[in-house]
Enzyme design. Sequence first.
Site, PDB file in Angstrom:
ATOM      1  N   CYS A 112      31.729  31.313  32.695  1.00 36.60           N
ATOM      2  CA  CYS A 112      33.197  31.456  32.684  1.00 36.60           C
ATOM      3  C   CYS A 112      33.925  30.154  32.349  1.00 36.60           C
ATOM      4  O   CYS A 112      35.090  30.177  31.977  1.00 36.60           O
ATOM      5  CB  CYS A 112      33.684  31.984  34.031  1.00 36.60           C
ATOM      6  SG  CYS A 112      32.976  33.586  34.417  1.00 36.60           S
ATOM      7  N   HIS A 246      41.304  30.639  35.244  1.00 35.97           N
ATOM      8  CA  HIS A 246      40.312  31.667  34.933  1.00 35.97           C
ATOM      9  C   HIS A 246      40.651  32.907  35.757  1.00 35.97           C
ATOM     10  O   HIS A 246      41.009  32.805  36.928  1.00 35.97           O
ATOM     11  CB  HIS A 246      38.925  31.131  35.292  1.00 35.97           C
ATOM     12  CG  HIS A 246      37.861  32.170  35.178  1.00 35.97           C
ATOM     13  ND1 HIS A 246      37.732  32.979  34.059  1.00 35.97           N
ATOM     14  CD2 HIS A 246      36.873  32.555  36.029  1.00 35.97           C
ATOM     15  CE1 HIS A 246      36.720  33.807  34.240  1.00 35.97           C
ATOM     16  NE2 HIS A 246      36.183  33.567  35.430  1.00 35.97           N
ATOM     17  N   ASN A 276      37.742  40.146  34.415  1.00 36.70           N
ATOM     18  CA  ASN A 276      37.131  38.841  34.177  1.00 36.70           C
ATOM     19  C   ASN A 276      36.425  38.865  32.818  1.00 36.70           C
ATOM     20  O   ASN A 276      35.375  39.477  32.669  1.00 36.70           O
ATOM     21  CB  ASN A 276      36.141  38.536  35.313  1.00 36.70           C
ATOM     22  CG  ASN A 276      35.462  37.182  35.159  1.00 36.70           C
ATOM     23  OD1 ASN A 276      35.564  36.536  34.120  1.00 36.70           O
ATOM     24  ND2 ASN A 276      34.762  36.756  36.192  1.00 36.70           N
TER      25      ASN A 276
HETATM   26  N1  COA Z   1      33.938  49.678  45.414  1.00 34.40           N
HETATM   27  C1  COA Z   1      33.928  49.980  46.721  1.00 34.40           C
HETATM   28  N2  COA Z   1      33.281  49.256  47.642  1.00 34.40           N
HETATM   29  C2  COA Z   1      32.617  48.160  47.221  1.00 34.40           C
HETATM   30  C3  COA Z   1      32.580  47.800  45.871  1.00 34.40           C
HETATM   31  C4  COA Z   1      33.270  48.611  44.957  1.00 34.40           C
HETATM   32  N3  COA Z   1      33.329  48.334  43.626  1.00 34.40           N
HETATM   33  N4  COA Z   1      31.862  46.666  45.748  1.00 34.40           N
HETATM   34  C5  COA Z   1      31.453  46.326  46.981  1.00 34.40           C
HETATM   35  N5  COA Z   1      31.898  47.234  47.874  1.00 34.40           N
HETATM   36  C6  COA Z   1      31.688  47.263  49.326  1.00 34.40           C
HETATM   37  C7  COA Z   1      30.483  46.497  49.747  1.00 34.40           C
HETATM   38  O1  COA Z   1      29.312  47.288  49.622  1.00 34.40           O
HETATM   39  C8  COA Z   1      30.810  46.157  51.177  1.00 34.40           C
HETATM   40  O2  COA Z   1      30.547  47.273  51.978  1.00 34.40           O
HETATM   41  P1  COA Z   1      29.977  47.101  53.481  1.00 34.40           P
HETATM   42  O3  COA Z   1      31.048  46.336  54.210  1.00 34.40           O
HETATM   43  O4  COA Z   1      29.821  48.500  53.921  1.00 34.40           O
HETATM   44  O5  COA Z   1      28.705  46.346  53.325  1.00 34.40           O
HETATM   45  C9  COA Z   1      32.333  45.957  51.155  1.00 34.40           C
HETATM   46  O6  COA Z   1      32.783  46.606  49.950  1.00 34.40           O
HETATM   47  C10 COA Z   1      32.774  44.516  51.133  1.00 34.40           C
HETATM   48  O7  COA Z   1      32.014  43.808  50.178  1.00 34.40           O
HETATM   49  P2  COA Z   1      32.204  42.285  49.938  1.00 34.40           P
HETATM   50  O8  COA Z   1      31.269  41.849  48.851  1.00 34.40           O
HETATM   51  O9  COA Z   1      32.186  41.548  51.220  1.00 34.40           O
HETATM   52  O10 COA Z   1      33.707  42.275  49.376  1.00 34.40           O
HETATM   53  P3  COA Z   1      34.620  41.062  49.034  1.00 34.40           P
HETATM   54  O11 COA Z   1      35.887  41.167  49.757  1.00 34.40           O
HETATM   55  O12 COA Z   1      33.884  39.757  49.067  1.00 34.40           O
HETATM   56  O13 COA Z   1      34.956  41.340  47.497  1.00 34.40           O
HETATM   57  C11 COA Z   1      34.286  40.609  45.323  1.00 34.40           C
HETATM   58  C12 COA Z   1      33.915  41.409  46.553  1.00 34.40           C
HETATM   59  C13 COA Z   1      33.125  40.661  44.335  1.00 34.40           C
HETATM   60  C14 COA Z   1      35.514  41.211  44.706  1.00 34.40           C
HETATM   61  C15 COA Z   1      34.598  39.149  45.733  1.00 34.40           C
HETATM   62  O14 COA Z   1      33.569  38.678  46.556  1.00 34.40           O
HETATM   63  C16 COA Z   1      34.733  38.240  44.568  1.00 34.40           C
HETATM   64  O15 COA Z   1      35.662  38.352  43.789  1.00 34.40           O
HETATM   65  N6  COA Z   1      33.847  37.258  44.447  1.00 34.40           N
HETATM   66  C17 COA Z   1      33.909  36.270  43.400  1.00 34.40           C
HETATM   67  C18 COA Z   1      33.602  36.902  42.112  1.00 34.40           C
HETATM   68  C19 COA Z   1      33.776  35.980  40.996  1.00 34.40           C
HETATM   69  O16 COA Z   1      34.751  35.310  40.920  1.00 34.40           O
HETATM   70  N7  COA Z   1      32.794  35.970  40.108  1.00 34.40           N
HETATM   71  C20 COA Z   1      32.829  35.309  38.911  1.00 34.40           C
HETATM   72  C21 COA Z   1      32.963  33.862  39.084  1.00 34.40           C
HETATM   73  S1  COA Z   1      33.488  33.346  37.570  1.00 34.40           S
END
Ligand code: COA
Length: 319
Positions: A112, A246, A276
């Site tokens: 990214c 970003h 993204n």
């Molecule tokens: N739809 C519904 N539920 C989902 C899901 C989706 N698309 N993806 C994950 N979940 C669930 C998980 O299974 C988890 O369930 P559980 O509590 O029963 O285990 C719950 O949602 C929470 O998951 P979690 O990963 O803790 O959520 P979060 O608040 O951290 O959000 C992201 C997830 C990926 C959106 C977030 O972590 C994020 O943006 N991370 C950085 C990503 C990023 O920037 N990546 C690129 C870098 S350039």
Amino acid sequence: MYSRIAGTGSYLPEKVLTNFDLEKMVDTSDEWIRTRTGIERRHIAAEHETTSDLAYRAAVAAMDSAGVDGSDIDLVLVGTTTPDLVFPNVGCLLQERLGIRNGPAFSLEAACSGFIYGLTVADAMLKSGQARRALVVGAETMSRIVDWTERETCVLFGDGAGAVVLEASDEPGIVYAKLGADGRYRDLLYASSGVSKPKEEGESGLLRMKGNEVFKVAVKTLETMVDEVLESNRLDKGEIDWLIPHQANIRIIQATAKRLQMPMERVVLTVAEHGNTSAASVPLALDVAVRDGRVKRGDLLLLEAFGGGFTWGAVLVRY
Ligand code: COA
């Protein structure tokens, strides 16, 4: 000697995939995606469309806006993690299609942060007199490396391209650029398909991410980075006109804006519309804000990114 942005351009594939479309593909909901990420829709490349096709459209728009053609460019630099081929690199593919016959062309792999890395390298080459006018592109077809059965990741990414023409100038210009990387985090965000590494049993080769852990490191790293930008440039909070971050997650962007004490009205946001798009996200957002008239000549812009590797970087630009 400085380098300055002479023109911007971008391109998004025609096909739009909404959160509601994704509800039919994996166990997710529009509400979950919107509240956790800020994303509402993303663009997806057609089957025949490659990264260099998207890059080409963005490059043509940037060159038009700068009023230059292929004969005026003597450096091509493309940030991408999803190149058409192992080689020739996307820069060479672009060079051929744009009629650029002078200077080097290469692509740069920094996930990214690819565009920010590219802009920094181009700036250094222009300042050292190795080139006069560069085409710097960020372009990705993330849809080709996303696992469309994995809800944790497939809802996050989109395809697109953004480009700038950067030229040598007596006036600023890029006033500061800083890159960073830390390979110890390789296992938090990666795509294991490659050329020289044999595929392990059960490995899909597709993008994998420990989202929660990535989130925490991203917020912390970006906060430290923007503090450094302010300090190194003796800037007070509030002196930056536009933050062009970003576009991975609205919550990460809000945390960075808060650290800079910038109201969200001065942050360029495309995450809802684009998702993204990895290396394409910063130049895409820049082009959107230039074309809708928000970013004006003379404004001070902070461009920043964080991504797989981990890699990160910031560029301060007097537009
Ligand atoms: N739809 C519904 N539920 C989902 C899901 C989706 N698309 N993806 C994950 N979940 C669930 C998980 O299974 C988890 O369930 P559980 O509590 O029963 O285990 C719950 O949602 C929470 O998951 P979690 O990963 O803790 O959520 P979060 O608040 O951290 O959000 C992201 C997830 C990926 C959106 C977030 O972590 C994020 O943006 N991370 C950085 C990503 C990023 O920037 N990546 C690129 C870098 S350039």
